[in-house]
Design an enzyme around this catalytic site. Structure first.
Site, PDB file in Angstrom:
ATOM      1  CE  LYS A 109      -4.055  -1.914   2.391  1.00  0.00           C
ATOM      2  NZ  LYS A 109      -4.860  -1.773   3.625  1.00  0.00           N
TER       3      LYS A 109
ATOM      4  CE1 TYR B 261      -9.228  -2.507  -0.502  1.00  0.00           C
ATOM      5  CE2 TYR B 261      -8.402  -0.896  -2.072  1.00  0.00           C
ATOM      6  CZ  TYR B 261      -8.175  -1.881  -1.134  1.00  0.00           C
ATOM      7  OH  TYR B 261      -6.888  -2.244  -0.838  1.00  0.00           O
TER       8      TYR B 261
ATOM      9  CG  ASN C 264      -3.230  -2.398   6.985  1.00  0.00           C
ATOM     10  OD1 ASN C 264      -2.973  -2.294   5.790  1.00  0.00           O
ATOM     11  ND2 ASN C 264      -4.376  -2.880   7.410  1.00  0.00           N
TER      12      ASN C 264
ATOM     13  CG  HIS D 168      -5.619  -6.077  -0.347  1.00  0.00           C
ATOM     14  ND1 HIS D 168      -6.868  -6.039   0.223  1.00  0.00           N
ATOM     15  CD2 HIS D 168      -5.684  -6.999  -1.350  1.00  0.00           C
ATOM     16  CE1 HIS D 168      -7.654  -6.889  -0.423  1.00  0.00           C
ATOM     17  NE2 HIS D 168      -6.959  -7.482  -1.379  1.00  0.00           N
TER      18      HIS D 168
ATOM     19  CD  GLU E 188      -8.749  -9.378  -3.676  1.00  0.00           C
ATOM     20  OE1 GLU E 188      -9.608  -8.936  -2.886  1.00  0.00           O
ATOM     21  OE2 GLU E 188      -7.636  -9.806  -3.282  1.00  0.00           O
TER      22      GLU E 188
END
Length: 140
Positions: free
Chosen positions: A11, A51, A114, A117, A128
């Site tokens: 990310k 998302y 964080n 993903h 995905e």
């Protein structure tokens, strides 16, 4: 044990801090192979589509804004039980609750930033992966 593939996204918080190499090293040390990888900057439409499952949640617009704020590294990982193995290696969504030795414990900032993903099921992994990669871009 089944050989599986899963999607990983490093990310924006991690790419901004230039720690993708450290994360890749942890992935490889855990026995997962990186068989496709791409540095890209998501468009708003790409992030909203990816998302979409969260579109009714109050954090959705913040999530989209965050995911388009910096480039991301999309990856296909392969290995024995790759989906579960990668989710264990990532650690809990909240880095403060993540176990020692996990990527999020080492590098995550908070629940949103964080660093990673990862796909949560075999079905989602297939969807995905196909969202970001054509079959000819994956080498195993």
């Amino acid at each position: 044990m089944a050989i599986e593939r899963t999607l990983s996204i490093i990310k924006p918080d991690a790419t901004k801090r230039n720690i993708t190499g450290k994360i890749n090293a942890m992935i490889e040390e855990a026995g997962l192979r990186i068989i496709a990888q791409n540095l890209t900057r998501l468009s708003r439409k790409q992030a909203e589509t990816f998302y979409a499952v969260h579109s009714e949640r109050p954090f959705f617009q913040d999530l989209v804004a965050y995911m388009i704020s910096e480039p991301v590294v999309t990856q296909v990982l392969e290995g024995e039980n790759a989906i579960a193995a990668y989710r264990e290696l990532m650690g809990a969504t909240d880095p403060g609750e993540a176990a020692e030795g996990t990527i999020r414990k080492a590098y995550g900032i908070d629940k949103q930033e964080n660093s990673l993903h990862g796909s949560d099921s075999f079905e989602n992994a297939a969807l995905e992966i196909s969202y970001f990669f054509a079959g000819k871009e994956i080498f195993s």
